[in-house]
Write an enzyme that holds these catalytic residues in place. Structure first.
Site, PDB file in Angstrom:
ATOM      1  N   ASN A  89       0.828  -1.204   0.000  1.00  0.00           N
ATOM      2  CA  ASN A  89       0.000   0.000   0.000  1.00  0.00           C
ATOM      3  C   ASN A  89       0.865   1.258   0.000  1.00  0.00           C
ATOM      4  OD1 ASN A  89       0.601  -0.988   2.681  1.00  0.00           O
ATOM      5  ND2 ASN A  89      -0.786   0.539   3.535  1.00  0.00           N
ATOM      6  N   MET A  90       0.314   2.318  -0.586  1.00  0.00           N
ATOM      7  CA  MET A  90       1.017   3.595  -0.700  1.00  0.00           C
ATOM      8  C   MET A  90       0.084   4.735  -0.300  1.00  0.00           C
ATOM      9  SD  MET A  90       2.891   3.123  -4.414  1.00  0.00           S
ATOM     10  CE  MET A  90       4.033   4.486  -4.147  1.00  0.00           C
ATOM     11  N   GLU A  91       0.603   5.630   0.521  1.00  0.00           N
ATOM     12  CA  GLU A  91      -0.127   6.826   0.935  1.00  0.00           C
ATOM     13  C   GLU A  91       0.782   8.030   0.718  1.00  0.00           C
ATOM     14  OE1 GLU A  91      -1.968   3.930   4.358  1.00  0.00           O
ATOM     15  OE2 GLU A  91      -0.610   5.569   4.920  1.00  0.00           O
ATOM     16  N   HIS A 102      -3.919   0.803  -2.784  1.00  0.00           N
ATOM     17  CA  HIS A 102      -4.041  -0.346  -1.894  1.00  0.00           C
ATOM     18  C   HIS A 102      -3.062  -1.432  -2.330  1.00  0.00           C
ATOM     19  CE1 HIS A 102      -8.210   0.806  -0.200  1.00  0.00           C
ATOM     20  NE2 HIS A 102      -7.765   1.819  -0.906  1.00  0.00           N
ATOM     21  N   GLU A 104      -3.363  -4.612  -2.910  1.00  0.00           N
ATOM     22  CA  GLU A 104      -3.818  -5.460  -4.010  1.00  0.00           C
ATOM     23  C   GLU A 104      -3.724  -4.714  -5.339  1.00  0.00           C
ATOM     24  OE1 GLU A 104      -6.247  -6.694  -0.342  1.00  0.00           O
ATOM     25  OE2 GLU A 104      -5.308  -4.891  -1.148  1.00  0.00           O
ATOM     26  N   CYS A 129     -10.175  -5.198   1.384  1.00  0.00           N
ATOM     27  CA  CYS A 129     -11.321  -4.333   1.646  1.00  0.00           C
ATOM     28  C   CYS A 129     -12.272  -4.388   0.448  1.00  0.00           C
ATOM     29  CB  CYS A 129     -10.853  -2.900   1.900  1.00  0.00           C
ATOM     30  SG  CYS A 129     -10.169  -2.086   0.437  1.00  0.00           S
ATOM     31  N   CYS A 132     -10.881  -3.073  -2.851  1.00  0.00           N
ATOM     32  CA  CYS A 132      -9.976  -3.972  -3.576  1.00  0.00           C
ATOM     33  C   CYS A 132     -10.719  -5.143  -4.203  1.00  0.00           C
ATOM     34  CB  CYS A 132      -8.886  -4.479  -2.642  1.00  0.00           C
ATOM     35  SG  CYS A 132      -7.709  -3.189  -2.210  1.00  0.00           S
TER      36      CYS A 132
END
Length: 294
Positions: A89-91, A102, A104, A129, A132
């Protein structure tokens, strides 16, 4: 070896550590395993594919960039080619939550942008989630995609997404990971060409607003991302995120970006320019250009 893998490597069994350490030696290890590398790891450990994928999840989770939540999610997508693709995941601090990738999505777009044509399975360290699950339903593997979670039996996506709504409900025949070429002429320098080529292979059957992004790093490396729409609209992955995902998975950081190009149509129903510029500026890149497709 990139520093992100050092702690995760120590959590692996000794035989797996010894077998995979040489593969991780390059600081720009591409976060994927070729089919022969998977076979080597299986031979060294005696693990079947499912068990090996679970054992490797700490390395996939180490690829995550959760700069806001600090909650690492890792995924491994297994392609029909035999290749395995890591994702995390990347934010993006300074941007919006809507720009998040996300785990996935990361693993799947990684596979797609590397030329994989379909997926057999995906292994994740936390339950996918709803976002995804819907994203995965856009794939040409559809509801048959096998999902593997720790401590649970493997199930097809249809188990996690009953009564699913997807591209077939909208009479879309060409699915994510199917070969596509929108036919825009490719010209300009290498970075411009990469952005146009990314737009040419994007998946945009709902808005018909093709786009692609290419990022040039200070060492000359180029990463490109293609737009990936979704039948439910919100799980759509913008082209910038595809490119940033590849950059990060290959062990680079955002300050390495020296130039970015977005390729899109001037009269498209949906425009990527403002969101692309805002996110790149939040990451420290201000040398951003737009190439119009036509």
């Amino acid at each position: 070896m990139h520093s992100r893998f050092q702690a995760a490597l120590t959590t692996l069994a000794a035989d797996l550590q010894a077998a995979i350490a040489p593969m991780l030696a390059d600081p720009h290890f591409p976060a994927l395993l070729e089919a022969d590398q998977v076979a080597t790891l299986q031979h060294a450990t005696g693990l079947d594919e499912d068990a090996l994928a679970f054992a490797l999840l700490p390395l996939a989770a180490a690829c995550a960039r959760p700069d806001l939540s600090h909650f690492n999610v890792g995924a491994i997508a297994r392609g029909v080619s035999g290749r395995w693709y890591f994702g995390g995941n990347m934010e993006f601090l300074g941007a919006t939550m809507q720009q998040t990738v996300h785990a996935e999505q990361s693993a799947i777009s990684h596979a797609w942008l590397r030329g994989e044509t379909s997926l057999r399975a995906i292994t994740v360290n936390y339950t996918p989630c709803g976002h995804c699950r819907q994203f995965m339903n856009e794939l040409n593997s559809g509801l048959a995609l096998r999902i593997h979670l720790p401590g649970r039996e493997a199930h097809a996506l249809e188990h996690y997404l009953p009564d699913a709504f997807g591209p077939k409900d909208l009479e879309i025949k060409t699915l994510l990971m199917d070969e596509q070429d929108h036919g825009f002429p490719v010209s300009g320098d290498a970075l411009t060409q990469a952005a146009i080529q990314a737009a040419n292979r994007c998946h945009a059957p709902y808005s018909h607003s093709p786009s692609g992004v290419a990022l040039e790093l200070k060492d000359g490396t180029i990463f490109s991302g293609s737009y990936a729409e979704n039948a439910a609209f919100n799980p759509t992955l913008p082209p910038l995120q595809g490119a940033l995902n590849l950059l990060s998975l290959n062990g680079y950081d955002y300050p390495a970006i020296q130039r970015a190009i977005l390729a899109e149509k001037a009269d498209a129903a949906l425009i990527q320019w403002d969101a692309t510029v805002a996110t790149l500026k939040a990451l420290g890149c201000h040398n951003i250009e737009r190439v119009l497709l036509g």
